[in-house]
Design an enzyme around this catalytic site. Structure first.
Site, PDB file in Angstrom:
ATOM      1  N   CYS A   1       0.824  -1.214   0.000  1.00  0.00           N
ATOM      2  CA  CYS A   1       0.000   0.000   0.000  1.00  0.00           C
ATOM      3  C   CYS A   1       0.857   1.262   0.000  1.00  0.00           C
ATOM      4  O   CYS A   1       0.336   2.369  -0.089  1.00  0.00           O
ATOM      5  CB  CYS A   1      -0.934  -0.001   1.200  1.00  0.00           C
ATOM      6  SG  CYS A   1      -1.745  -1.587   1.431  1.00  0.00           S
TER       7      CYS A   1
ATOM      8  N   SER B   1     -10.961   1.561   4.761  1.00  0.00           N
ATOM      9  CA  SER B   1     -10.893   2.207   3.453  1.00  0.00           C
ATOM     10  C   SER B   1     -11.523   1.263   2.432  1.00  0.00           C
ATOM     11  O   SER B   1     -11.561   0.053   2.638  1.00  0.00           O
ATOM     12  CB  SER B   1      -9.442   2.515   3.088  1.00  0.00           C
ATOM     13  OG  SER B   1      -8.661   1.345   3.131  1.00  0.00           O
TER      14      SER B   1
ATOM     15  N   ILE C   1     -12.393  -0.431  -1.579  1.00  0.00           N
ATOM     16  CA  ILE C   1     -11.716  -0.912  -2.790  1.00  0.00           C
ATOM     17  C   ILE C   1     -11.879   0.198  -3.829  1.00  0.00           C
ATOM     18  O   ILE C   1     -13.002   0.643  -4.089  1.00  0.00           O
ATOM     19  CB  ILE C   1     -12.359  -2.236  -3.256  1.00  0.00           C
ATOM     20  CG1 ILE C   1     -12.009  -3.359  -2.263  1.00  0.00           C
ATOM     21  CG2 ILE C   1     -11.930  -2.587  -4.676  1.00  0.00           C
ATOM     22  CD1 ILE C   1     -12.764  -4.655  -2.482  1.00  0.00           C
TER      23      ILE C   1
ATOM     24  N   LYS D   1      -9.543   6.560   3.852  1.00  0.00           N
ATOM     25  CA  LYS D   1     -10.869   6.190   4.325  1.00  0.00           C
ATOM     26  C   LYS D   1     -11.986   6.719   3.417  1.00  0.00           C
ATOM     27  O   LYS D   1     -12.901   5.977   3.080  1.00  0.00           O
ATOM     28  CB  LYS D   1     -11.027   6.724   5.763  1.00  0.00           C
ATOM     29  CG  LYS D   1     -12.368   6.506   6.386  1.00  0.00           C
ATOM     30  CD  LYS D   1     -12.636   5.038   6.645  1.00  0.00           C
ATOM     31  CE  LYS D   1     -14.094   4.768   6.882  1.00  0.00           C
ATOM     32  NZ  LYS D   1     -14.871   4.604   5.650  1.00  0.00           N
TER      33      LYS D   1
ATOM     34  N   HIS E   1      -8.598   4.268  -1.592  1.00  0.00           N
ATOM     35  CA  HIS E   1      -7.243   3.724  -1.456  1.00  0.00           C
ATOM     36  C   HIS E   1      -6.897   2.837  -2.655  1.00  0.00           C
ATOM     37  O   HIS E   1      -6.848   1.626  -2.543  1.00  0.00           O
ATOM     38  CB  HIS E   1      -7.150   2.946  -0.132  1.00  0.00           C
ATOM     39  CG  HIS E   1      -5.810   2.375   0.173  1.00  0.00           C
ATOM     40  ND1 HIS E   1      -4.628   2.869  -0.356  1.00  0.00           N
ATOM     41  CD2 HIS E   1      -5.452   1.339   0.983  1.00  0.00           C
ATOM     42  CE1 HIS E   1      -3.613   2.161   0.103  1.00  0.00           C
ATOM     43  NE2 HIS E   1      -4.076   1.218   0.905  1.00  0.00           N
TER      44      HIS E   1
END
Lengths: 393, 190
Positions: free
Chosen positions: A84, A209, A211, A334, A338
C-alpha cells in the site's frame, strides 16, 4: 553530494469505482493534469516510475502499458511495488534518479484498478499481504484482520473505544465530502459508523478504506530545472523509509508500527525536525488511514501524540483544521479511497496543493510554517515511508 | 475431534471448490448466454452504464510451495507435534522454523518441539472471509506468546467474548474440522 529535488507538477484522477476507464486511460487522467500543471509534455521527462500493485487487474506489465499510452516511450520506465506504500516507493525512486544527477525531470505515476476483479478475489489477494504460508494459507487472515490484531491490543492496553476509532472515520468523511475527487463524498455520523457491521472484529465496515480505482502523478525536477518550470516549487526535504517483518508474530508489540517510527526518525533527522515536538514544524499531514486504528497509531508513531494518547487527539478534534495538526484534509484513504499503487503519489500531490494553497474551500490548511508530512504504510507496517515537503529548499 | 477425516468426508480441497462454484458459477453461465446472444462478451455496468468486456481467458492460480527443507516440521505435524528450529552455533530460535540463520550465517539448526502452553497477546474475529475460507463460520485468529521465546499466529478455538490478554492458551495439533488436514491451533488452557 545529492541534488535538491522539487515537485513541479501534480495530477490526481477521480477516485472511485472507475469501470468507465481502462488502466492506462485512468493513468492518463492524472498524467495529463500533472503535465498541464507544470506546463510540460511527455517530451520533457527523462524517465518515469509506475507504482502499481496489480494481481487483481489484467495488465502484467503496467509500466509499459502506461508508458505507451501516455507517450513516454522510449523514456526509461519501471514498475515498483511496496504494497500500500507503492506510490511512495515510486516517488522515492524518482527522487533518487534526480538527486543522484542521473536525470533532471522524472514523473512518478501511481495507478490501480482494483475493480477489474470481483470483491472476493480482491479480499483474497490483500489477505496474502503478509507471509503467505504462515498467516494466510492456514489461518485465512484478511487485511482488516491484520490491523484488527493491532486494534485489539491497542484498545485493551490504552482504553481507546470503538467510538474513538469511529471519530477518525467521521473526520475523514467530512473532509472527503469537500473533495470533489474523493470516492465518498458524504459526511457520516459516529452512530452510522458504530452501527456498521464487523468485518474483522473490532473493526467495522466504516473503520475501513474501500476498494478503489484511481491514479495520481507528480513531476519531480532538479533545482535548476524546477526554477525554470515554476515559481512555486514544493521541495522534497526528506524521505525516511523502513520495513517490518513479514510475519506479524515477530513484531515487538501490537500498539504501533516500528517501521513507521524508524522512517519518521530518519526523515526528521534529515529535515531538521525536532522529534520531541514535530507538530510545531508542520501545517498539515497526510497519514495512512487504511483503517481508523492506523491513523491513531500514526499520530503516535510520528510523535504527534505520546504513546497511548493518540486516540485523545481525535477525541479532542485536534486533527481537524484549527487543531494542533490537521490530518487527511482530502478525506484520507478512508473517504478519498485507497487505490493501492496511487495512494502514496496522491498524498504528495495533495500536500503540494495544500502548500500552494490550492485546496478546495473548507479543506485548505492555514500555511504558516510551509512544511507538510506524508506517512504511507505498506501492508501492516511491512513498509513505511515518511516524506517531508516544504516551500523552501 | 478424531484423527480421521471429517464426518462429511469432505476436505478443504472440495470445500473450497464448492465455494468457488457458488461464487463464480452464475457469472460464467451469464457470460455464455451473453456471447451466444450478442456475439460479444460485452455488457453495460448497471450502476454506471459503462461498457465492460468480460475477460474470456480465465486465470487459475494454485501454487505449489516447497517445504522440502521443513521436512521435520511436516513430520512433526504428522506426529501431533509443532516444531521450531534453533541455531546450533548462536542459539537463535525460529518460529516459523527456518533452516538458515541470518544472525550468524550458519545453516546448522536443531529441530525442537514447541511448548504446549502460551499466553494470548492479541486476537481478531474474521467476519468477512476470503473466498477460500468462506466455507468456514467466523473464526478467531490470535497471536500467542510462547515461553520458548517467540510468538505463534494461529486460530483460537474459543468464544471471542471470553478472551482476555494474557490468558493461558494450550496448543493443539490435529486435523482441522471441515478441512481434514493437519494444522495447529490454540484453545483456552482450562
Amino acid at each position: 553530494m545529492t541534488r535538491k529535488v522539487a515537485v513541479v507538477g501534480v495530477g490526481v484522477s477521480k477516485f472511485g469505482n472507475r469501470t468507465d476507464v481502462s488502466l492506462p486511460e485512468l493513468a492518463w487522467e492524472a498524467v495529463k493534469e500533472a503535465f498541464d500543471d507544470a506546463r510540460l509534455g511527455p517530451e520533457d521527462v527523462q524517465g518515469f516510475v509506475v507504482g502499481n500493485m496489480g494481481g487483481w487487474s489484467s495488465e502484467a506489465l503496467p509500466a509499459v502499458v502506461v508508458g505507451e499510452y501516455c507517450g513516454l516511450v522510449p523514456k526509461s520506465g519501471i514498475r515498483v511495488e511496496a504494497a500500500c506504500a507503492t506510490g511512495s516507493a515510486a516517488v522515492r525512486t524518482a527522487y533518487h534518479m534526480i538527486a543522484s544527477g542521473e536525470a533532471d525531470i522524472v514523473m512518478a505515476i501511481g495507478v490501480e484498478k482494483m475493480n477489474e476483479s470481483p470483491t472476493p478475489t480482491v479480499v483474497e489477494f490483500i489477505g496474502r499481504a503478509g507471509n503467505y504460508f504462515w498467516e494466510f494459507e492456514n489461518f485465512g487472515l484478511t487485511f482488516p484482520g491484520y490491523y484488527a490484531l493491532y486494534a485489539t491490543a491497542y484498545m485493551q492496553r490504552y482504553g481507546a473505544t470503538e467510538e474513538d476509532l469511529c471519530k477518525v472515520a467521521v473526520k475523514n468523511h467530512y473532509y472527503g465530502s469537500l473533495n470533489p475527487k474523493a470516492q465518498f463524498q458524504r459526511a457520516i455520523t459516529v452512530e452510522e459508523c458504530l452501527n456498521s457491521r464487523y468485518i474483522a472484529w473490532p473493526l467495522k465496515l466504516y473503520d475501513s478504506s474501500p476498494i478503489t480505482d484511481g491514479a495520481a502523478a507528480v513531476i519531480l525536477a532538479s533545482e535548476e530545472a524546477a526554477r525554470k518550470i515554476t515559481d512555486t516549487p514544493v521541495w522534497i526535504k526528506a524521505i525516511g523509509y523502513a520495513n517490518g517483518t513479514a510475519n506479524l508474530s515477530k513484531r515487538p508489540d501490537f500498539v504501533g508500527l516500528e517501521a513507521a517510527q524508524v522512517a519518521a526518525k530518519m526523515a526528521y533527522k534529515k529535515a531538521g525536525i525536532d522529534p520531541e515536538n514535530p507538530v510545531k514544524h508542520f501545517d498539515v499531514a497526510e497519514v495512512h488511514d487504511c483503517f481508523t486504528i492506523a491513523e491513531i497509531m500514526a499520530y503516535e508513531d510520528l510523535g504527534f501524540a505520546k504513546r497511548g494518547e493518540g486516540y485523545k487527539l481525535i477525541r479532542e478534534g485536534q486533527t481537524y483544521i484549527g487543531g494542533v495538526i490537521p490530518v487527511n484534509l482530502d478525506g484520507g484513504l478512508k473517504a478519498k479511497g485507497h487505490p493501492i499503487g496511487a495512494t502514496g503519489v496522491s498524498m504528495v500531490a495533495e500536500l503540494t496543493k495544500q502548500l500552494r494553497q490550492q485546496a478546495e474551500r473548507g479543506r485548505q490548511a492555514t500555511i504558516k510554517n510551509g512544511m507538510a508530512l506524508a506517512h504511507n504504510v505498506g501492508g501492516t507496517g511491512h513498509y513505511a515511508f515518511v516524506t517531508i515537503l516544504g516551500l523552501s529548499p | 475431534m478424531t484423527s480421521n477425516a471429517t464426518s462429511s468426508g469432505k476436505t478443504v480441497a472440495s470445500a473450497v471448490r464448492d465455494v468457488f462454484e457458488r461464487i463464480y458459477g452464475d457469472p460464467l453461465k451469464q457470460l455464455e448466454s451473453l456471447i451466444t446472444a450478442t456475439g460479444l462478451p460485452v455488457y453495460k455496468d448497471p450502476k454506471t452504464g459503462a461498457l465492460l468486456w468480460v475477460d474470456v481467458r480465465e486465470l487459475r492460480l494454485r501454487f505449489t510451495l516447497s517445504v522440502n527443507k521443513l521436512e521435520k516440521f511436516i513430520e512433526g505435524l504428522r506426529g501431533g507435534k509443532l516444531m521450531y528450529t534453533q541455531c546450533r552455533r548462536c542459539g537463535a530460535k525460529y518460529f516459523p522454523p527456518q533452516v538458515d540463520c541470518p544472525r550468524c550465517k550458519a545453516s546448522d539448526v536443531e529441530w525442537r518441539e514447541v511448548s504446549t502452553e502460551g499466553e494470548l497477546v492479541t486476537w481478531t474475529v474474521i467476519n468477512v472471509k476470503p473466498a477460500s475460507f468462506s466455507h468456514q463460520g467466523d473464526y478467531v485468529v490470535g497471536i500467542v506468546k510462547m515461553p520458548d521465546g517467540f510468538n505463534i499466529t494461529a486460530w483460537i478455538d474459543a468464544d471471542p467474548k471470553t478472551l482476555k490478554p494474557g490468558m493461558k492458551m494450550r496448543l493443539v495439533v490435529d486435523r482441522r474440522p471441515g478441512e481434514g488436514y493437519i494444522t495447529y491451533w490454540f484453545k483456552p488452557a482450562f
